[in-house]
Design a protein around this motif. Sequence first.
Motif, PDB file in Angstrom:
ATOM      1  N   ARG A 117       5.504 -75.203  -3.191  1.00 38.89           N
ATOM      2  CA  ARG A 117       6.673 -74.339  -3.280  1.00 38.89           C
ATOM      3  C   ARG A 117       6.345 -73.052  -4.008  1.00 38.89           C
ATOM      4  NH1 ARG A 117       9.441 -79.262  -4.251  1.00 38.89           N
ATOM      5  NH2 ARG A 117       9.427 -78.842  -6.489  1.00 38.89           N
ATOM      6  N   LEU A 118       5.553 -73.178  -5.054  1.00 36.74           N
ATOM      7  CA  LEU A 118       5.171 -72.005  -5.832  1.00 36.74           C
ATOM      8  C   LEU A 118       4.360 -71.025  -4.993  1.00 36.74           C
ATOM      9  CD1 LEU A 118       5.281 -70.726  -8.660  1.00 36.74           C
ATOM     10  CD2 LEU A 118       3.128 -71.899  -9.172  1.00 36.74           C
ATOM     11  N   LEU A 119       3.473 -71.561  -4.160  1.00 33.84           N
ATOM     12  CA  LEU A 119       2.655 -70.710  -3.304  1.00 33.84           C
ATOM     13  C   LEU A 119       3.471 -70.091  -2.171  1.00 33.84           C
ATOM     14  CD1 LEU A 119      -0.587 -72.891  -3.051  1.00 33.84           C
ATOM     15  CD2 LEU A 119      -0.307 -70.753  -4.299  1.00 33.84           C
ATOM     16  N   LEU A 120       4.510 -70.785  -1.750  1.00 31.29           N
ATOM     17  CA  LEU A 120       5.335 -70.294  -0.643  1.00 31.29           C
ATOM     18  C   LEU A 120       6.248 -69.146  -1.053  1.00 31.29           C
ATOM     19  CD1 LEU A 120       6.444 -73.495   1.304  1.00 31.29           C
ATOM     20  CD2 LEU A 120       5.037 -71.606   2.160  1.00 31.29           C
ATOM     21  N   ILE A 121       6.614 -69.060  -2.317  1.00 27.81           N
ATOM     22  CA  ILE A 121       7.581 -68.050  -2.759  1.00 27.81           C
ATOM     23  C   ILE A 121       7.138 -66.630  -2.429  1.00 27.81           C
ATOM     24  CG2 ILE A 121       8.602 -66.983  -4.815  1.00 27.81           C
ATOM     25  CD1 ILE A 121       8.938 -69.806  -5.954  1.00 27.81           C
ATOM     26  N   PRO A 122       5.918 -66.210  -2.814  1.00 27.75           N
ATOM     27  CA  PRO A 122       5.524 -64.833  -2.466  1.00 27.75           C
ATOM     28  C   PRO A 122       5.414 -64.616  -0.971  1.00 27.75           C
ATOM     29  CG  PRO A 122       3.679 -66.047  -3.439  1.00 27.75           C
ATOM     30  CD  PRO A 122       4.895 -66.885  -3.638  1.00 27.75           C
ATOM     31  N   PHE A 123       4.965 -65.660  -0.233  1.00 29.23           N
ATOM     32  CA  PHE A 123       4.872 -65.523   1.225  1.00 29.23           C
ATOM     33  C   PHE A 123       6.245 -65.291   1.840  1.00 29.23           C
ATOM     34  CE2 PHE A 123       3.358 -66.094   5.437  1.00 29.23           C
ATOM     35  CZ  PHE A 123       4.333 -66.836   6.104  1.00 29.23           C
ATOM     36  N   LEU A 124       7.239 -66.057   1.407  1.00 30.42           N
ATOM     37  CA  LEU A 124       8.590 -65.904   1.935  1.00 30.42           C
ATOM     38  C   LEU A 124       9.176 -64.553   1.553  1.00 30.42           C
ATOM     39  CD1 LEU A 124      10.015 -69.482   1.259  1.00 30.42           C
ATOM     40  CD2 LEU A 124       9.363 -68.488   3.474  1.00 30.42           C
ATOM     41  N   ALA A 125       8.866 -64.096   0.368  1.00 29.28           N
ATOM     42  CA  ALA A 125       9.365 -62.786  -0.052  1.00 29.28           C
ATOM     43  C   ALA A 125       8.796 -61.683   0.831  1.00 29.28           C
ATOM     44  CB  ALA A 125       9.001 -62.532  -1.519  1.00 29.28           C
ATOM     45  N   LEU A 126       7.493 -61.757   1.114  1.00 28.12           N
ATOM     46  CA  LEU A 126       6.868 -60.766   1.989  1.00 28.12           C
ATOM     47  C   LEU A 126       7.447 -60.836   3.391  1.00 28.12           C
ATOM     48  CD1 LEU A 126       3.112 -61.046   0.893  1.00 28.12           C
ATOM     49  CD2 LEU A 126       4.643 -59.083   0.576  1.00 28.12           C
ATOM     50  N   PHE A 127       7.712 -62.042   3.869  1.00 35.11           N
ATOM     51  CA  PHE A 127       8.291 -62.207   5.206  1.00 35.11           C
ATOM     52  C   PHE A 127       9.678 -61.578   5.273  1.00 35.11           C
ATOM     53  CE2 PHE A 127       8.734 -64.149   9.276  1.00 35.11           C
ATOM     54  CZ  PHE A 127      10.076 -64.486   9.390  1.00 35.11           C
ATOM     55  N   ALA A 128      10.477 -61.769   4.208  1.00 34.22           N
ATOM     56  CA  ALA A 128      11.823 -61.194   4.176  1.00 34.22           C
ATOM     57  C   ALA A 128      11.762 -59.678   4.171  1.00 34.22           C
ATOM     58  CB  ALA A 128      12.581 -61.701   2.946  1.00 34.22           C
ATOM     59  N   LEU A 129      10.842 -59.113   3.404  1.00 30.40           N
ATOM     60  CA  LEU A 129      10.711 -57.659   3.367  1.00 30.40           C
ATOM     61  C   LEU A 129      10.269 -57.111   4.707  1.00 30.40           C
ATOM     62  CD1 LEU A 129       9.009 -57.115  -0.119  1.00 30.40           C
ATOM     63  CD2 LEU A 129      11.318 -56.411   0.577  1.00 30.40           C
ATOM     64  N   ALA A 130       9.354 -57.809   5.355  1.00 30.72           N
ATOM     65  CA  ALA A 130       8.835 -57.337   6.636  1.00 30.72           C
ATOM     66  C   ALA A 130       9.896 -57.341   7.704  1.00 30.72           C
ATOM     67  CB  ALA A 130       7.655 -58.205   7.060  1.00 30.72           C
ATOM     68  N   ASN A 131      10.882 -58.247   7.559  1.00 26.89           N
ATOM     69  CA  ASN A 131      11.907 -58.371   8.592  1.00 26.89           C
ATOM     70  C   ASN A 131      13.245 -57.780   8.177  1.00 26.89           C
ATOM     71  OD1 ASN A 131      10.841 -60.238  10.969  1.00 26.89           O
ATOM     72  ND2 ASN A 131       9.977 -61.014   9.047  1.00 26.89           N
ATOM     73  N   ALA A 132      13.250 -57.070   7.046  1.00 20.92           N
ATOM     74  CA  ALA A 132      14.517 -56.521   6.548  1.00 20.92           C
ATOM     75  C   ALA A 132      15.137 -55.567   7.543  1.00 20.92           C
ATOM     76  CB  ALA A 132      14.274 -55.808   5.213  1.00 20.92           C
ATOM     77  N   GLY A 133      14.302 -54.829   8.286  1.00 19.39           N
ATOM     78  CA  GLY A 133      14.847 -53.872   9.250  1.00 19.39           C
ATOM     79  C   GLY A 133      14.811 -54.361  10.674  1.00 19.39           C
ATOM     80  N   ALA A 134      14.562 -55.657  10.872  1.00 18.11           N
ATOM     81  CA  ALA A 134      14.396 -56.172  12.218  1.00 18.11           C
ATOM     82  C   ALA A 134      15.664 -56.055  13.049  1.00 18.11           C
ATOM     83  CB  ALA A 134      13.938 -57.616  12.159  1.00 18.11           C
ATOM     84  N   ASP A 135      16.832 -56.113  12.389  1.00 23.45           N
ATOM     85  CA  ASP A 135      18.099 -56.071  13.121  1.00 23.45           C
ATOM     86  C   ASP A 135      18.568 -54.653  13.401  1.00 23.45           C
ATOM     87  OD1 ASP A 135      18.223 -58.814  13.190  1.00 23.45           O
ATOM     88  OD2 ASP A 135      19.346 -58.960  11.314  1.00 23.45           O
ATOM     89  N   ILE A 136      17.844 -53.640  12.901  1.00 19.82           N
ATOM     90  CA  ILE A 136      18.231 -52.261  13.133  1.00 19.82           C
ATOM     91  C   ILE A 136      17.749 -51.843  14.512  1.00 19.82           C
ATOM     92  CG2 ILE A 136      17.944 -49.887  12.363  1.00 19.82           C
ATOM     93  CD1 ILE A 136      17.661 -50.926   9.541  1.00 19.82           C
TER      94      ILE A 136
END
Length: 197
Positions: free
Chosen positions: A9-28
């Motif tokens: 879980r600890l290792l997944l946190i930064p990965f998930l954060a990067l994924f969220a940032l990368a897709n923040a504009g996906a719906d635009i």
Amino acid sequence: MPNRNALVRLLLIPFLALFALANAGADIGTPQRYTLDASASNVSAKVPFFGLASKTANFPRMQGAVTIVPGAPERAVIDVTFDATAIEAPDSLTLERLRGEKFFWVEKYPSIRFVGRSLELSSPTRGTVSGELTARGVSRPATLDVTFNADPLMQVGKPVSFTGTTTIDRRQYGMKSYQLIVGNKVDITLKARMVPR
């Protein structure tokens, strides 16, 4: 095993954060550009008269463009110019006064313009457009309360109609005459049909 799960879980946190940032504009989506259909658009201005009734002037000739960004309504732009020289009034005396120097002074200022630079939706079909209204050479902040006939973010490639309303103080635009006869608050209604371009 619990320690191993905690480590995963600890290792997944930064990965998930990067994924969220990368897709923040996906719906635009791609900006949708519209032209106002002048034959199905108009502006009216209603003002109290003697405190007992009201008179309404109409501006039947207008042009403009609208840009709406699916997924980012705050990037919307509404740019509408209406022809002050084409103003219509209930009677000839009112028309003469409105066209004259004490009111719209259409000979010197032949157009009125509203530029909205942000759309904030409170529901799929209702919201506010913040911008600037220019009349008689004076520009002041103005906010339109808008109602669309359909969700503008979902009508890609289709015509969309809307009604926008605002109230201004005519004195702020240099129209200070006849204050004992004509009210200072002016209710403005913009009805427009947007056609994709």
